[in-house]
Structures are given as C-alpha cells and as structure tokens.
Design a protein around this motif. Sequence first.
Motif, PDB file in Angstrom:
ATOM      1  N   ASP A  41       3.328   8.943  -8.172  1.00  0.00           N
ATOM      2  CA  ASP A  41       4.713   8.480  -8.013  1.00  0.00           C
ATOM      3  C   ASP A  41       4.808   7.416  -6.919  1.00  0.00           C
ATOM      4  O   ASP A  41       5.630   6.492  -6.999  1.00  0.00           O
ATOM      5  CB  ASP A  41       5.635   9.658  -7.665  1.00  0.00           C
ATOM      6  CG  ASP A  41       5.778  10.647  -8.828  1.00  0.00           C
ATOM      7  OD1 ASP A  41       5.473  10.233  -9.974  1.00  0.00           O
ATOM      8  OD2 ASP A  41       6.162  11.801  -8.582  1.00  0.00           O
ATOM      9  N   ALA A  42       3.971   7.569  -5.894  1.00  0.00           N
ATOM     10  CA  ALA A  42       3.980   6.583  -4.804  1.00  0.00           C
ATOM     11  C   ALA A  42       3.554   5.211  -5.311  1.00  0.00           C
ATOM     12  O   ALA A  42       4.109   4.184  -4.905  1.00  0.00           O
ATOM     13  CB  ALA A  42       3.056   7.040  -3.671  1.00  0.00           C
ATOM     14  N   LEU A  43       2.571   5.200  -6.226  1.00  0.00           N
ATOM     15  CA  LEU A  43       2.152   3.909  -6.799  1.00  0.00           C
ATOM     16  C   LEU A  43       3.281   3.290  -7.623  1.00  0.00           C
ATOM     17  O   LEU A  43       3.523   2.079  -7.572  1.00  0.00           O
ATOM     18  CB  LEU A  43       0.897   4.098  -7.658  1.00  0.00           C
ATOM     19  CG  LEU A  43      -0.355   4.565  -6.894  1.00  0.00           C
ATOM     20  CD1 LEU A  43      -1.516   4.795  -7.866  1.00  0.00           C
ATOM     21  CD2 LEU A  43      -0.765   3.546  -5.832  1.00  0.00           C
ATOM     22  N   ARG A  44       3.985   4.147  -8.366  1.00  0.00           N
ATOM     23  CA  ARG A  44       5.132   3.640  -9.154  1.00  0.00           C
ATOM     24  C   ARG A  44       6.228   3.127  -8.215  1.00  0.00           C
ATOM     25  O   ARG A  44       6.909   2.143  -8.506  1.00  0.00           O
ATOM     26  CB  ARG A  44       5.685   4.745 -10.071  1.00  0.00           C
ATOM     27  CG  ARG A  44       4.948   4.834 -11.412  1.00  0.00           C
ATOM     28  CD  ARG A  44       5.639   5.767 -12.392  1.00  0.00           C
ATOM     29  NE  ARG A  44       5.458   7.174 -12.057  1.00  0.00           N
ATOM     30  CZ  ARG A  44       4.380   7.882 -12.385  1.00  0.00           C
ATOM     31  NH1 ARG A  44       3.418   7.332 -13.109  1.00  0.00           N
ATOM     32  NH2 ARG A  44       4.284   9.149 -12.039  1.00  0.00           N
ATOM     33  N   TRP A  45       6.363   3.809  -7.060  1.00  0.00           N
ATOM     34  CA  TRP A  45       7.403   3.404  -6.091  1.00  0.00           C
ATOM     35  C   TRP A  45       7.105   2.009  -5.542  1.00  0.00           C
ATOM     36  O   TRP A  45       8.015   1.209  -5.326  1.00  0.00           O
ATOM     37  CB  TRP A  45       7.463   4.447  -4.960  1.00  0.00           C
ATOM     38  CG  TRP A  45       8.691   4.356  -4.114  1.00  0.00           C
ATOM     39  CD1 TRP A  45       9.896   4.946  -4.348  1.00  0.00           C
ATOM     40  CD2 TRP A  45       8.833   3.625  -2.880  1.00  0.00           C
ATOM     41  NE1 TRP A  45      10.791   4.637  -3.347  1.00  0.00           N
ATOM     42  CE2 TRP A  45      10.162   3.828  -2.424  1.00  0.00           C
ATOM     43  CE3 TRP A  45       7.985   2.835  -2.125  1.00  0.00           C
ATOM     44  CZ2 TRP A  45      10.658   3.265  -1.255  1.00  0.00           C
ATOM     45  CZ3 TRP A  45       8.460   2.270  -0.948  1.00  0.00           C
ATOM     46  CH2 TRP A  45       9.785   2.485  -0.516  1.00  0.00           C
ATOM     47  N   ILE A  46       5.817   1.722  -5.328  1.00  0.00           N
ATOM     48  CA  ILE A  46       5.456   0.368  -4.892  1.00  0.00           C
ATOM     49  C   ILE A  46       5.970  -0.650  -5.909  1.00  0.00           C
ATOM     50  O   ILE A  46       6.635  -1.631  -5.572  1.00  0.00           O
ATOM     51  CB  ILE A  46       3.920   0.200  -4.743  1.00  0.00           C
ATOM     52  CG1 ILE A  46       3.367   1.059  -3.602  1.00  0.00           C
ATOM     53  CG2 ILE A  46       3.558  -1.275  -4.497  1.00  0.00           C
ATOM     54  CD1 ILE A  46       1.848   0.986  -3.460  1.00  0.00           C
TER      55      ILE A  46
ATOM     56  N   SER B 129       0.846  -1.194   0.000  1.00  0.00           N
ATOM     57  CA  SER B 129       0.000   0.000   0.000  1.00  0.00           C
ATOM     58  C   SER B 129       0.877   1.238   0.000  1.00  0.00           C
ATOM     59  O   SER B 129       2.001   1.216   0.508  1.00  0.00           O
ATOM     60  CB  SER B 129      -0.880  -0.049   1.254  1.00  0.00           C
ATOM     61  OG  SER B 129      -1.647   1.116   1.393  1.00  0.00           O
ATOM     62  N   SER B 130       0.347   2.330  -0.547  1.00  0.00           N
ATOM     63  CA  SER B 130       1.175   3.538  -0.679  1.00  0.00           C
ATOM     64  C   SER B 130       1.012   4.474   0.509  1.00  0.00           C
ATOM     65  O   SER B 130      -0.002   4.461   1.195  1.00  0.00           O
ATOM     66  CB  SER B 130       0.803   4.294  -1.960  1.00  0.00           C
ATOM     67  OG  SER B 130      -0.487   4.854  -1.821  1.00  0.00           O
ATOM     68  N   CYS B 131       2.050   5.279   0.730  1.00  0.00           N
ATOM     69  CA  CYS B 131       2.029   6.267   1.806  1.00  0.00           C
ATOM     70  C   CYS B 131       2.666   7.555   1.275  1.00  0.00           C
ATOM     71  O   CYS B 131       3.781   7.917   1.659  1.00  0.00           O
ATOM     72  CB  CYS B 131       2.791   5.741   3.014  1.00  0.00           C
ATOM     73  SG  CYS B 131       2.695   6.824   4.451  1.00  0.00           S
ATOM     74  N   PRO B 132       1.953   8.248   0.350  1.00  0.00           N
ATOM     75  CA  PRO B 132       2.557   9.404  -0.315  1.00  0.00           C
ATOM     76  C   PRO B 132       3.063  10.462   0.664  1.00  0.00           C
ATOM     77  O   PRO B 132       4.137  11.039   0.449  1.00  0.00           O
ATOM     78  CB  PRO B 132       1.411   9.966  -1.174  1.00  0.00           C
ATOM     79  CG  PRO B 132       0.430   8.863  -1.290  1.00  0.00           C
ATOM     80  CD  PRO B 132       0.572   8.003  -0.074  1.00  0.00           C
ATOM     81  N   THR B 133       2.320  10.712   1.735  1.00  0.00           N
ATOM     82  CA  THR B 133       2.704  11.776   2.665  1.00  0.00           C
ATOM     83  C   THR B 133       4.073  11.505   3.282  1.00  0.00           C
ATOM     84  O   THR B 133       4.969  12.349   3.232  1.00  0.00           O
ATOM     85  CB  THR B 133       1.650  11.920   3.772  1.00  0.00           C
ATOM     86  OG1 THR B 133       0.389  12.203   3.161  1.00  0.00           O
ATOM     87  CG2 THR B 133       2.008  13.042   4.734  1.00  0.00           C
TER      88      THR B 133
ATOM     89  N   TRP C  10       6.239   9.161   2.433  1.00  0.00           N
ATOM     90  CA  TRP C  10       7.282   8.870   1.445  1.00  0.00           C
ATOM     91  C   TRP C  10       7.725  10.134   0.714  1.00  0.00           C
ATOM     92  O   TRP C  10       8.646  10.104  -0.088  1.00  0.00           O
ATOM     93  CB  TRP C  10       6.771   7.860   0.395  1.00  0.00           C
ATOM     94  CG  TRP C  10       6.508   6.473   0.928  1.00  0.00           C
ATOM     95  CD1 TRP C  10       6.822   5.982   2.162  1.00  0.00           C
ATOM     96  CD2 TRP C  10       5.862   5.406   0.217  1.00  0.00           C
ATOM     97  NE1 TRP C  10       6.419   4.680   2.261  1.00  0.00           N
ATOM     98  CE2 TRP C  10       5.826   4.288   1.091  1.00  0.00           C
ATOM     99  CE3 TRP C  10       5.317   5.270  -1.064  1.00  0.00           C
ATOM    100  CZ2 TRP C  10       5.259   3.064   0.717  1.00  0.00           C
ATOM    101  CZ3 TRP C  10       4.753   4.058  -1.436  1.00  0.00           C
ATOM    102  CH2 TRP C  10       4.728   2.961  -0.554  1.00  0.00           C
ATOM    103  N   ARG C  11       7.028  11.241   0.954  1.00  0.00           N
ATOM    104  CA  ARG C  11       7.302  12.529   0.283  1.00  0.00           C
ATOM    105  C   ARG C  11       7.200  12.371  -1.232  1.00  0.00           C
ATOM    106  O   ARG C  11       8.063  12.806  -1.985  1.00  0.00           O
ATOM    107  CB  ARG C  11       8.706  13.058   0.593  1.00  0.00           C
ATOM    108  CG  ARG C  11       9.172  13.495   1.979  1.00  0.00           C
ATOM    109  CD  ARG C  11       8.333  13.554   3.082  1.00  0.00           C
ATOM    110  NE  ARG C  11       9.015  14.062   4.271  1.00  0.00           N
ATOM    111  CZ  ARG C  11       8.744  13.592   5.474  1.00  0.00           C
ATOM    112  NH1 ARG C  11       7.890  12.612   5.642  1.00  0.00           N
ATOM    113  NH2 ARG C  11       9.308  14.132   6.528  1.00  0.00           N
ATOM    114  N   LEU C  12       6.154  11.676  -1.675  1.00  0.00           N
ATOM    115  CA  LEU C  12       5.961  11.456  -3.111  1.00  0.00           C
ATOM    116  C   LEU C  12       4.550  11.886  -3.505  1.00  0.00           C
ATOM    117  O   LEU C  12       3.632  11.844  -2.678  1.00  0.00           O
ATOM    118  CB  LEU C  12       6.137   9.976  -3.467  1.00  0.00           C
ATOM    119  CG  LEU C  12       7.548   9.387  -3.338  1.00  0.00           C
ATOM    120  CD1 LEU C  12       7.507   7.872  -3.557  1.00  0.00           C
ATOM    121  CD2 LEU C  12       8.503  10.037  -4.345  1.00  0.00           C
ATOM    122  N   LYS C  13       4.388  12.283  -4.778  1.00  0.00           N
ATOM    123  CA  LYS C  13       3.044  12.530  -5.287  1.00  0.00           C
ATOM    124  C   LYS C  13       2.317  11.191  -5.356  1.00  0.00           C
ATOM    125  O   LYS C  13       2.962  10.149  -5.530  1.00  0.00           O
ATOM    126  CB  LYS C  13       3.120  13.147  -6.693  1.00  0.00           C
ATOM    127  CG  LYS C  13       3.713  14.559  -6.686  1.00  0.00           C
ATOM    128  CD  LYS C  13       3.882  15.056  -8.108  1.00  0.00           C
ATOM    129  CE  LYS C  13       4.572  16.401  -8.100  1.00  0.00           C
ATOM    130  NZ  LYS C  13       4.997  16.813  -9.449  1.00  0.00           N
TER     131      LYS C  13
END
Lengths: 384, 276
Positions: free
Chosen positions: B238-243, B226-230, B232-235
């Motif tokens: 971008d957070a989904l791509r980071w996963i 699961s994503s954590c944009p806040t 992870w400091r990501l949009k």
Amino acid sequence: MAKELWKGNEAIAEAALRAGVEAYFGYPITPQTELLEYMAREIPNYEGRVFLQAESELAAINMVYGAACGGARTMTSSSSPGVSLMMEGLSYIAGTEVPIVLVDIMRGGPGLGNIQPSQGDYFQMTKSLGHGDYHAIVLAPSTVQEAVDLTYEAFALAEAYRTVVVILADGAIGQMMEPVELPEPRPVMTEAARPSWALRGAKGRERRVLSSLYMGSERLEQLNLRLQERLREAEAREQRWEEVMTDDADILIVAFGTVGRICKTVVKAARNQGLKAGLFRPISLWPFPEERLQALASSVDQVLVVEMNAGQMLLDVRAAVAGRAPVHFLGRLGGVVPLPDEIGQEIDKLASMAAGNGVQVTPAVKTGANGAAPVTEIATGPEV
Amino acid sequence: MTFLPDGIAASGIDGADLVYERPAALSDVPTHYCPGCTHGLIHRLIAEVIDELQIRERTLCVAPVGCAVFAYTYFNVDGCEAAHGRAPAMATGLKRIQPDKIVFTYQGDGDLAAIGTNEIIHAANRGEKLTVIFVNNANYGMTGGQMAPTTLAGMVTTSSPYGRDVSSVGQPMRVAELIAALPGTAYVVRRSVHNVANIRKTKAAIKTAFQVQMEGLGLSLVEVLSSCPTNWRLKPADALRWIEDEMVPVFPIGDYRVADQVVPLTRRRSSRRNGK
C-alpha cells in the motif's frame, strides 16, 4: 633568516603554509579576515593545495572535517561569533578522531559584541568545545613570533594526538605588526605518509569508516576512554608556560596572551619600585600548566589574575593554587585592554594590604576606569 | 532455514548458477531498515552502478544523519559520517583534496531539505563535482515520522497531528526543481522506486549522475521518491501505491536539469540498450 615585519593574521597564515597545510576553508569575520585573505592570495601559488571560502562557518568547519577525513593537513580560522557556529563540527571532528587546527582570533562578546580584542572565549575553548566529553589542545600566543611558532607546531600536535588544536589569540595579536622569523617550509604530506585511517578509496584493502556514531553505550564508552587516555598523555607532556622573575616573587601575576605580555611591563615597573612581582604566563591553556603554578603558589604571598574577561582562567588558577595563597582578580570586559598603570595600581594595593594587617581584597571585576561605573559607549560608525 | 548468503552456498547453488549476485559495492551485512522500506533497494541500485562503472575502489560515501545513518556500513567503499545536513560541505572537503575520487552523499529529506538546505544550495551553486542521492519519503523517518519540509499538504504526522496546514508551515518543498535552478548543477532529476519500471529508470538516472561526476561536469542530484510503511502506517504494498497516488502528483517524476554535455551520456546508454 632575517626578521621581517609581519601582521599577526598574515604571519599565522604563512606559518601554516610553511607547516605544510594542504587545505584551508574559512569565512570572513573581523578581526581575523586577513588570515583568510592571505590564504586566498597565496594558496593558488601552491600546486595541489586547496583554498575555499565557505558559505558559513558551519560549512567551513565541515569542509575541514571532510578534508581531514581524507587525511589532509587542514585548518580553518575565525573569530568568536564564528567559532560558536563551528562547535557542532568540532564535536564531530573530536568524536571521529581526525586532526585539525583552528585559529580563534577573539573579539568582544557576547553576541555580536564588537571587534576589539577580548579573551571571552577561554571557557568555550578550554571547557565547552561542542557537545560531549573532550578537550582540544589550546595554545595562547602573546606575540606574533609566538603565534607563528605555535601555529607551525600545532599541526604536528594535532596529528600526534588526533585532536583539535586551537591557536587562541585575540584581535590585538591578529592585527599588530611585529618583526618575526619564519620557520623553514615543510613539504606537504606524501601519499605514503597519509595516516592509516585516511579515506583515500578502498583500493586493494578493506573499506575504512570514519564516524562518531556508536549505538551501544559500552562501545561509546570505549571511544571516550580512548579519547581520555590520549588527553591524559597530552596533559602529561604538553603543559607550557613562561615565567618572568618568579624566583623571589611575593606577588605572582597570572595572565595569558595579550594581557600576559602587558603584565611583563607591569612586573618590570613593579621591580623598579622595589616590589617583588613575578609573572606566570600559561601558554597551553589546555592542558593548563597547573603543577608548576601550584609549586609557585606555595612560595608567594599573593596571586593576581588579570584577564580580558570576567574571570575565566581564574577558575583554573584557583584550582591549581588550591588555597596556598590568596587569589585576586582584575578583569576588563567588552574588548577593553587593561593598561600597565591600571594593573600596577592593583599590585600597589595588594602590596600595601600585605604590608598592613593582611586583609584580603575581594576578587571583583573592575567595571570601568579606576573602578568607576561602567561607561556606555556610543557607536561612532557602521557596525562590522 | 536461512536466507543469508552462507545458507545459499550451503544449499548447493554454485557460482555458475547465480544470476543475481550481491554487488561488490554492497557489504555482506544485514541492514536495519524497516520491512518494506525502499532504502535497501536504492542502496542496491547505487551499488550496482558503482560496480558497473568500476569505481568502487575510488568511491567515497558520505552518510547522513537519519534513517540511512549507517550507509557507510552497507556500501563497501570508504565512508564517513556527516553531521545532520552537512554532508555536502563535508563531501566538498573530501573531493577538493582528492579530485580523482568519486564522492557521493546519501541524504534524506530532513537532512537535505531542512537542516542542510544551506549546504546543498551552496554546494550546487559552486558546481561541486559531487553526486547527491536524495531520498524523499515525505517525513522524518528515523525520529518516528514527524513532519518534514516534503510532507504533503494535509498529511498527518506525529508533529502535524491535524494534518500539514500549509497556511502556517508552507507548501511541500520541491527540492529537484529548487536545486535545478542553480547554475552549478549538471544533472538534476526526480525518480521513484514504487514499481519495476520506475526502479529501472531510477538506476539509469543514478548511473548518469555518477558519470556526470566522473566527467567533472558539475553537481548531480537524483531525488528518489521512497516509501516509509512504518511511519505512514501502511502495508508495504500500500505504501508503494501511496507513492504513486499521493506523492507523484506533488513531486512529478522528471528531468529538471540536464546540461548540454550530459545529453550524450544519456543517449549513449539508450542507444546501447536499443542495440541489444
């Protein structure tokens, strides 16, 4: 019903079953393990009731918490180091306002301590039961019969006040055998009798939520005020104690549990010597029976508190006595059970001082036999 | 302009036109999750599954401590709040006294893989008939992005400011692999919600996990990346791509335990889908 010979721990377990307990979760620890073993043996004979040995006291109390949220009559038992582990869960249980019964068969501490009877958990049970602002109802039996009766009643108290009810006994009560009369079995709760807050599935109604999380401070204050209101009701109605020859007493002994029982012998022996001794034995440690003790303190010359700790109930006694009489203290530590002679000597000392120039003895912890230096015990067998 | 359901009703869309309704198992309240966080999405998948299996009125939710602490508010089922990490023990108590109910815990990686490791391992080993939804976002979200057992090697968090040093604090903990090794489990898989295909697979896995409980086969656990944009400091995108780029290589998507009795459950569904 005829009296039968029962071991304390097993009698408590049987009393809980007769009170209609549906679920027991626990973890072995000396000197209460027979309680768990009894449940392991007997609960499978009752259809629909649950026994489970948890992987830790932490897990056990949270299993109790879950079952209680489901509206089940549920309990656990442990001894001092295990009860320390349960503090987190007990605080959540208090904050969520679900009823449970906890049996603490105290042993010597702090730390791993030993497995001898002690009263070292008084503070923890009556004053600091997990984080937050609350109390449990704490009941301290001095005989196996009383342990049975209080355990049987504890579930009704827990449900009436939606709180934790603690049966606070020590290894002596847990391990001794005495003749007892067991109460009549009560049926388990029917589905219709489940409390209105119980989590049973949101069939045909709004969902129910049980939680101790209140993000707004004013909402949390409301919860706390509600808890306090209920505790004030318990304070007004549930103060319990026993008195022995207090009517004309000059010296009042205050002691609970196993020591309270020993002090009955002391009072009788003192009376035989012509000393007017009496016993006040608190049964409810919270709420502490302060009003009656206060009244008694006005009519005695001396108060002697005897405990198997360094002076924990002593603070409640001092608060209740509030200067009406001098308060003295005799405590044995580390699982040492004070003997009647030892307490009798203390009474003699107080009596002779009262007869002299009224000099007060300084309340002090007795550190060894006859006030000698503490004795270092050498371990003689494997630790339990 | 409002996007609340009342607003939709006021806009003139009537029931006949609705093709994407709020599941009955999801409450009509706004959630507190950060923008771009996938907790809301995972909630919806669970709620859809509960509706499809028609178990809403006998499902009990045990909420965690952490980001999903208010899960009992969002799921329209009876719910309660566990102490941090203790949800599997609390759920054990709930389920043991009500074996006819469906009990699920919803736990984050701090909750399940750190403070509550003991409780999940023993619940799994006992084969408790529970469903565990384990949300892995590689950090402690609620407290502001500290290192979790699942934090990636070298990953910078507020409590690993020089990057996770595996020589000092160990490798990322692979929960699905760990729990799958325990004999009381019937179904343990890892899924992700970083794109539509994986969201669909995650929902299928959650459905299987609940069916496993309904059939009393043992503990079922779905780990969801699961994503954590806040934190992870990501949009969000971008957070989904980071996963996909960073987490999936460390936490491979896959089935780690599918007990023999569970296989027919997964087959039945795929054959139905193929038949359509």
